[in-house]
Design a protein around this motif. Sequence first.
Motif, mmCIF file in Angstrom:
data_model
loop_
_atom_site.group_PDB
_atom_site.id
_atom_site.type_symbol
_atom_site.label_atom_id
_atom_site.label_comp_id
_atom_site.label_asym_id
_atom_site.label_seq_id
_atom_site.Cartn_x
_atom_site.Cartn_y
_atom_site.Cartn_z
ATOM 1 N N GLN B 27 -53.653 -41.943 -46.967
ATOM 2 C CA GLN B 27 -54.725 -41.360 -47.234
ATOM 3 C C GLN B 27 -54.997 -40.988 -48.665
ATOM 4 O OE1 GLN B 27 -55.917 -38.226 -44.318
ATOM 5 N NE2 GLN B 27 -54.508 -39.134 -43.055
ATOM 6 N N ALA C 14 -61.484 -42.460 -43.032
ATOM 7 C CA ALA C 14 -61.827 -41.950 -41.625
ATOM 8 C C ALA C 14 -60.956 -42.474 -40.562
ATOM 9 C CB ALA C 14 -63.411 -42.373 -41.286
ATOM 10 N N ARG C 15 -60.668 -43.875 -40.745
ATOM 11 C CA ARG C 15 -59.742 -44.513 -39.946
ATOM 12 C C ARG C 15 -58.367 -44.116 -39.989
ATOM 13 N NH1 ARG C 15 -61.098 -51.163 -40.171
ATOM 14 N NH2 ARG C 15 -62.878 -51.088 -39.050
ATOM 15 N N LYS C 17 -57.491 -40.984 -41.179
ATOM 16 C CA LYS C 17 -57.547 -39.673 -40.488
ATOM 17 C C LYS C 17 -57.270 -39.624 -39.007
ATOM 18 C CE LYS C 17 -57.899 -35.546 -41.839
ATOM 19 N NZ LYS C 17 -56.870 -35.004 -42.903
ATOM 20 N N ARG C 18 -58.029 -40.786 -38.130
ATOM 21 C CA ARG C 18 -57.801 -40.982 -36.926
ATOM 22 C C ARG C 18 -56.463 -41.295 -36.620
ATOM 23 N NH1 ARG C 18 -62.945 -43.167 -36.279
ATOM 24 N NH2 ARG C 18 -62.117 -45.310 -36.597
ATOM 25 N N GLY C 21 -54.182 -38.193 -36.669
ATOM 26 C CA GLY C 21 -54.772 -37.786 -35.388
ATOM 27 C C GLY C 21 -53.768 -38.368 -34.143
ATOM 28 N N GLN C 22 -53.684 -39.562 -34.087
ATOM 29 C CA GLN C 22 -52.883 -40.311 -33.186
ATOM 30 C C GLN C 22 -51.498 -39.920 -33.231
ATOM 31 O OE1 GLN C 22 -54.346 -44.434 -33.909
ATOM 32 N NE2 GLN C 22 -55.034 -44.449 -31.923
ATOM 33 N N ALA C 49 -54.509 -49.775 -34.884
ATOM 34 C CA ALA C 49 -55.330 -49.182 -35.786
ATOM 35 C C ALA C 49 -54.873 -49.570 -37.161
ATOM 36 C CB ALA C 49 -55.342 -47.702 -35.391
#
Lengths: 91, 91, 91, 91
Positions: B27, C14-15, C17-18, C21-22, C49
């Motif tokens: 990121q 955004a991806r 970040k997701r 989270g995973q 992802a």
Amino acid sequence: MAHGYYKNQDQVLARLKRIEGQVRGLQRMVGEDKYCIDILTQISAATSALNKVAVGLLEDHIGHCVVEGTRDDNVDMVAEASAAIERLLKS
Amino acid sequence: MAHGYYKNQDQVLARLKRIEGQVRGLQRMVGEDKYCIDILTQISAATSALNKVAVGLLEDHIGHCVVEGTRDDNVDMVAEASAAIERLLKS
Amino acid sequence: MAHGYYKNQDQVLARLKRIEGQVRGLQRMVGEDKYCIDILTQISAATSALNKVAVGLLEDHIGHCVVEGTRDDNVDMVAEASAAIERLLKS
Amino acid sequence: MAHGYYKNQDQVLARLKRIEGQVRGLQRMVGEDKYCIDILTQISAATSALNKVAVGLLEDHIGHCVVEGTRDDNVDMVAEASAAIERLLKS
């Protein structure tokens, strides 16, 4: 001495025969100067088919290890299977 | 009820913590508009690390199946493990 | 100096970040001793992802190379992109 | 009408010929009931070789897109190449 996958031997051979056909088809496509993207699609299909054979062999192999669960050399068979999975993931 | 990978739990958690750091690093690289190829190299590293965790879990899982070799539901556990390997190969 | 993927930067972030989270979800699953196969499914999802992000970056990068098609260093950019694809396939 | 990989056509054909030999070798191994793990190693080798061919074709294709950078249909060619990369990653 059987090695665990004998029960599906005919099916495995039929799949490999089909993959051989796909690889020969690839040679024909390259020889005829077919469109690159179509050749790549065919390569993906052959790779998928090889991985399907690999997963089938692994399933038989693991099942075989499980059935033979009391044999002393099973720890090595499990480590060996894991190493084979790692090679597949990297190939 | 343990699930077979408990013996390496700390190591698995440490690896996942490191992967989380890699994803946060990604990121930062994207936010700083770093060179695309360097970002792709870092993505390959994170994917490799995830696959390494997966192979470790599979090894423990298969070993667990083998030890428990007499339980009736082991055929299902082997099929389940094979399906998981197939998903990994396709991901 | 932008690097070709700037137009999708928000989406890429955004991806990622997701995915972060995973990976944190994976740590929670391992900490709670969840079933190995469910953890492997989640690893497959995170890997997929990451590969999706990689393909998006590659698409922007290749498009950028194409637009800049007259620049002398493009042969190197193509070789670099191919090497990155090879690393992804092996990871 | 050439499609961008013509310059390496002989090399690509030679590689595919070798892969065909590997797949025939796999049939022989299965027919002779060779050890499962050795067969899996050979499958990994064939898959790697197919991916190497794919990366070579992609490199030529992308290079071709770059050289032809002013043609209007290049956006589609880039999208097509990305879709092909995604299929390879999933196969």
